[in-house]
Design a protein around this motif. Structure first.
Motif, PDB file in Angstrom:
ATOM      1  N   UNK A  40       0.895  -1.169   0.000  1.00 30.40           N
ATOM      2  CA  UNK A  40       0.000   0.000   0.000  1.00 30.40           C
ATOM      3  C   UNK A  40       0.924   1.208   0.000  1.00 30.40           C
ATOM      4  N   UNK A  41       1.125   1.787  -1.192  1.00 29.17           N
ATOM      5  CA  UNK A  41       2.155   2.821  -1.321  1.00 29.17           C
ATOM      6  C   UNK A  41       1.731   4.169  -0.761  1.00 29.17           C
ATOM      7  N   UNK A  42       2.712   5.010  -0.537  1.00 29.15           N
ATOM      8  CA  UNK A  42       2.450   6.403  -0.182  1.00 29.15           C
ATOM      9  C   UNK A  42       2.090   7.175  -1.437  1.00 29.15           C
ATOM     10  N   UNK A  43       1.902   8.492  -1.283  1.00 33.10           N
ATOM     11  CA  UNK A  43       1.596   9.345  -2.427  1.00 33.10           C
ATOM     12  C   UNK A  43       2.858  10.012  -2.924  1.00 33.10           C
ATOM     13  N   UNK A  44       3.007  10.030  -4.252  1.00 33.51           N
ATOM     14  CA  UNK A  44       4.116  10.779  -4.825  1.00 33.51           C
ATOM     15  C   UNK A  44       3.893  12.250  -4.463  1.00 33.51           C
ATOM     16  N   UNK A  45       4.906  12.883  -3.942  1.00 40.33           N
ATOM     17  CA  UNK A  45       4.757  14.288  -3.549  1.00 40.33           C
ATOM     18  C   UNK A  45       3.894  14.468  -2.309  1.00 40.33           C
ATOM     19  N   UNK A  46       3.662  13.409  -1.568  1.00 39.18           N
ATOM     20  CA  UNK A  46       2.880  13.515  -0.327  1.00 39.18           C
ATOM     21  C   UNK A  46       3.647  14.324   0.712  1.00 39.18           C
ATOM     22  N   UNK A  47       2.976  14.649   1.784  1.00 39.35           N
ATOM     23  CA  UNK A  47       3.645  15.443   2.813  1.00 39.35           C
ATOM     24  C   UNK A  47       3.295  14.874   4.176  1.00 39.35           C
ATOM     25  N   UNK A  48       4.070  15.276   5.170  1.00 43.56           N
ATOM     26  CA  UNK A  48       3.781  14.861   6.536  1.00 43.56           C
ATOM     27  C   UNK A  48       2.435  15.453   6.983  1.00 43.56           C
ATOM     28  N   UNK A  49       1.739  14.745   7.854  1.00 44.75           N
ATOM     29  CA  UNK A  49       0.524  15.290   8.447  1.00 44.75           C
ATOM     30  C   UNK A  49       0.905  16.307   9.509  1.00 44.75           C
ATOM     31  N   UNK A  50       0.050  17.270   9.698  1.00 44.81           N
ATOM     32  CA  UNK A  50       0.325  18.222  10.776  1.00 44.81           C
ATOM     33  C   UNK A  50      -0.219  17.684  12.093  1.00 44.81           C
ATOM     34  N   UNK A  51      -1.390  17.073  12.045  1.00 45.36           N
ATOM     35  CA  UNK A  51      -1.951  16.488  13.266  1.00 45.36           C
ATOM     36  C   UNK A  51      -2.685  15.192  12.941  1.00 45.36           C
ATOM     37  N   UNK A  52      -2.747  14.309  13.950  1.00 46.62           N
ATOM     38  CA  UNK A  52      -3.500  13.068  13.794  1.00 46.62           C
ATOM     39  C   UNK A  52      -4.886  13.303  14.378  1.00 46.62           C
ATOM     40  N   UNK A  53      -5.767  13.971  13.625  1.00 46.49           N
ATOM     41  CA  UNK A  53      -7.095  14.262  14.188  1.00 46.49           C
ATOM     42  C   UNK A  53      -7.991  13.018  14.158  1.00 46.49           C
ATOM     43  N   UNK A  54      -9.166  13.124  14.790  1.00 45.58           N
ATOM     44  CA  UNK A  54     -10.019  11.950  14.976  1.00 45.58           C
ATOM     45  C   UNK A  54     -10.414  11.280  13.665  1.00 45.58           C
ATOM     46  N   UNK A  55     -10.702  12.098  12.641  1.00 48.70           N
ATOM     47  CA  UNK A  55     -11.139  11.517  11.359  1.00 48.70           C
ATOM     48  C   UNK A  55     -10.003  10.687  10.748  1.00 48.70           C
ATOM     49  N   UNK A  56      -8.790  11.199  10.831  1.00 52.07           N
ATOM     50  CA  UNK A  56      -7.630  10.480  10.282  1.00 52.07           C
ATOM     51  C   UNK A  56      -7.390   9.192  11.077  1.00 52.07           C
ATOM     52  N   UNK A  57      -7.501   9.299  12.388  1.00 53.68           N
ATOM     53  CA  UNK A  57      -7.292   8.118  13.247  1.00 53.68           C
ATOM     54  C   UNK A  57      -8.349   7.047  12.936  1.00 53.68           C
TER      55      UNK A  57
END
Ligand code: ATP
Ligand code: MG
Length: 305
Positions: free
Chosen positions: A101-118
């Protein structure tokens, strides 16, 4: 089983070792998913030699996009079908599945792990855990949002009952030993952050093991040729062992180590058995990966002390 790979420093060998572990587990018949949570720098596509996702998927359906809810279906690549390496495509019927399950080309770090992302992260891990025997997640280096995300997701009731194991990769040097110890035991480290997410700190700590990568040999030259060097190297090795032990990285917390491998010093890749039989890669390196893969699944390695 969920395996999270992390390290305090970058360039520890975390991704290369994790990909090699995934390969060894697949060869031994296990179905394996490899999940690239190194959002800013996804490298797994390159390691498995899949040109379309060499630096992550360009289609906006990598892990970063999925976790943000920008795509409902995460990209999946069948390594055994799509690798440019012929030998990876001819693993034989006894090998398991190996899905990236690859990452995104040109992806970036998340700023926060909010509830929706979790919540999305937990749903993904739950589905993968049910489909695959082993799910390896490369979490990137340091006290990252990826680490926080993994800690928060595994603390949720839907994932709490599953086995999660945490691998901390580090080189065999003073700075790396101190950094790896800090990542687990230090302020805002894995144990403290895990506790804040709802994990039981003692239980969490029992699911942590360290992996020493690219450990140099203590016998560069023979002790007859260079006795002073041989003695110094042995002394340094003993000092590092003491340092590791004092910093809670002693033998009981060690999953294993990999030797310095010339092939990997030149090129990041999976070491196949054919590389060993062609005498390009060292047998000891392949044996180290096989041993790590075995211990990863062996409950005796993870028993309480
Ligand atoms: N056993 C080894 N012997 C020699 N070199 C190694 C070994 N294991 C890994 N390496 C090399 O070390 C370098 C760093 O490895 P890798 O990219 O896996 O580290 P990482 O911790 O994932 O780094 P990053 O934080 O940048 O993602 C690579 O060039 C890799 O080939
Ligand atoms: Mg990496």
């Amino acid at each position: 089983m969920l395996i999270f790979s992390t390290s305090d420093k970058g360039g520890t060998g975390r991704s290369v070792t994790s990909c090699n572990l995934a390969y060894r587990l697949c060869v031994s018949g296990r179905n394996v998913a490899y999940v690239d949570f190194d959002f800013g720098s996804p490298t797994a596509g390159a390691l498995f030699e899949i040109s379309e996702v060499e630096r992550g998927t360009p289609r906006g359906d990598g892990m970063h996009s999925y976790l943000l809810g920008e795509t409902g279906v995460a990209a999946r690549v069948d390594v055994r079908a799509d690798s440019d390496r012929h030998a990876l495509r001819r693993l034989g019927p006894r090998a398991g599945k190996l899905v990236l399950l690859p990452g995104d080309e040109g992806g970036a770090e998340f700023l926060t792990a909010d509830d929706a992302v979790v919540t999305r992260c937990a749903a993904l891990l739950l589905a993968l855990e049910q489909e695959f025997k082993v799910v390896i997640v490369d979490l990137s280096a340091g006290r990252s949002v990826a680490l926080e995300l993994a800690l928060k997701a595994t603390a949720l009731p839907q994932l709490r009952s599953f086995t999660a194991r945490w691998l901390i990769f580090h080189r065999w040097t003073r700075q790396h030993i101190l950094a790896a110890s800090g990542l687990v035991h230090g302020p805002h480290g894995l144990v403290q952050a895990g506790k804040e997410c709802g994990h039981d700190p003692a239980e969490l700590l029992e699911s942590v093991r360290f992996v020493r990568t690219a450990v140099p040999s203590t016998t560069l030259h023979s002790s007859v040729e260079r006795p002073a060097q041989a003695a110094w190297l042995l002394e340094q090795n003993a000092a590092l062992r003491r340092l590791a032990s004092v910093n809670q990285l002693g033998a009981s917390t060690l999953l294993g180590e990999t030797p310095v491998e010339p092939m990997l010093q030149w090129r990041e890749q999976v070491i196949l058995d054919m590389d060993v039989s062609a005498k390009i890669a060292n047998e000891e390196t392949a044996a180290a990966y096989t041993d790590l893969a075995r211990k990863l699944l062996d409950n005796a390695t993870w028993e309480r002390f």
